[in-house]
Design a protein around this motif. Structure first.
Motif, short mmCIF file in Angstrom:
data_model
loop_
_atom_site.label_atom_id
_atom_site.label_comp_id
_atom_site.label_asym_id
_atom_site.label_seq_id
_atom_site.Cartn_x
_atom_site.Cartn_y
_atom_site.Cartn_z
N SER A 205 8.55 -2.48 -8.73
CA SER A 205 8.09 -3.10 -9.96
C SER A 205 7.30 -2.09 -10.77
O SER A 205 6.94 -1.01 -10.28
CB SER A 205 7.23 -4.33 -9.66
OG SER A 205 5.92 -3.95 -9.28
N TYR A 206 7.00 -2.47 -12.02
CA TYR A 206 6.18 -1.62 -12.88
C TYR A 206 4.69 -1.73 -12.55
O TYR A 206 3.88 -0.99 -13.09
CB TYR A 206 6.42 -1.98 -14.35
CG TYR A 206 7.83 -1.75 -14.81
CD1 TYR A 206 8.41 -0.49 -14.77
CD2 TYR A 206 8.61 -2.80 -15.32
CE1 TYR A 206 9.71 -0.27 -15.20
CE2 TYR A 206 9.91 -2.60 -15.76
CZ TYR A 206 10.45 -1.33 -15.71
OH TYR A 206 11.74 -1.12 -16.13
N ASP A 207 4.33 -2.68 -11.69
CA ASP A 207 2.93 -2.89 -11.32
C ASP A 207 2.47 -1.83 -10.33
O ASP A 207 3.16 -1.55 -9.34
CB ASP A 207 2.74 -4.27 -10.69
CG ASP A 207 3.13 -5.39 -11.63
OD1 ASP A 207 2.92 -5.24 -12.84
OD2 ASP A 207 3.68 -6.41 -11.14
N GLN A 208 1.28 -1.26 -10.57
CA GLN A 208 0.74 -0.29 -9.64
C GLN A 208 0.26 -0.98 -8.38
O GLN A 208 -0.29 -2.08 -8.43
CB GLN A 208 -0.40 0.49 -10.29
CG GLN A 208 0.02 1.33 -11.47
CD GLN A 208 -1.09 2.25 -11.95
OE1 GLN A 208 -1.88 2.73 -11.15
NE2 GLN A 208 -1.13 2.51 -13.25
N PRO A 209 0.44 -0.35 -7.21
CA PRO A 209 0.01 -0.96 -5.95
C PRO A 209 -1.51 -0.89 -5.80
O PRO A 209 -2.17 -0.04 -6.39
CB PRO A 209 0.72 -0.13 -4.89
CG PRO A 209 0.88 1.21 -5.53
CD PRO A 209 1.09 0.95 -7.00
#
Length: 210
Positions: free
Chosen positions: A23-27
């Motif tokens: 996903s484009y979300d940072q971990p």
């Protein structure tokens, strides 16, 4: 535009049936993924004998626990990627030398998974082919794996998938995990591999959004 697509999981990304995602979300804080790479039982290349890059269904590898699988949610609108692809992989091994492989795959709504491009990094050459540098066992490093360029428009309902492993044989020669000369080495050593994806070590694909 180069856009980062981040690897995620709860530590169980092994096989397409695991919980790996893109996903484009940072971990943030996430459990790393692990697997064992045994050079006596390498991940086999899914290809014709006369066409290495020919599109083929990757289903024969679905049961391999030594393949970490991360995939997006279905795309909601047409999205085009044209240009070079890189994987910035934060990983560690208990061996002093090993390989990291990356394969980008298009997944149809039917489940058909077709290879788009691939790449490989031999750990000892992570700083360049003119400079061998062995690993400190179990110490994380960032490996930049260059995949061949792509030119594709993802359609609604399709997914992108990334397979991470340590062998793609016979497309690439096996790494024996020993650090010895691989033209004469007769020893095969099993390596425990760890892939990280958290705020300090954000493994990610760099995709050429067009």
């Amino acid at each position: 535009e180069t856009v980062p697509v981040y690897l995620h999981s709860d530590g169980l990304a092994n096989t397409p049936y695991g919980n790996g995602s893109l996903s484009y979300d940072q971990p943030a804080g996430e459990t790393p993924d692990t697997y064992s790479y045994d050079p006596s039982d390498p991940v086999m290349s899914v290809m014709d004998i006369d066409a290495q890059a020919m599109p083929r269904d990757q289903k024969p590898l679905n049961g391999r626990k030594d393949v970490l699988v991360y995939q997006t949610a279905p795309f909601e609108s047409p999205t085009r990627f044209v240009g070079p692809v890189e994987l910035e992989l934060w990983a560690a091994s208990d061996a002093i030398d090993t390989d990291w492989t990356a394969k980008l795959i298009l997944v149809e709504e039917s489940g058909l998974a077709v290879n788009l491009t691939y790449g490989i990094m031999r750990a000892r050459y992570r700083s360049g082919f003119d400079h061998e540098e062995f690993l400190d066992p179990d110490v994380p490093n960032k490996f930049t794996i260059k995949l061949n360029p792509v030119g594709i428009e993802i359609q609604p309902g399709q997914r992108l998938r990334l397979d991470v492993s340590s062998s793609d044989f016979p497309n690439f020669d096996r790494n024996h995990n020993t650090g010895k000369d691989f033209w004469s080495d007769t020893e095969l050593k099993i390596a425990k591999q760890t892939v990280f994806h958290n705020s300090e070590m954000p493994s990610r694909l760099l995709m050429p959004l067009s």
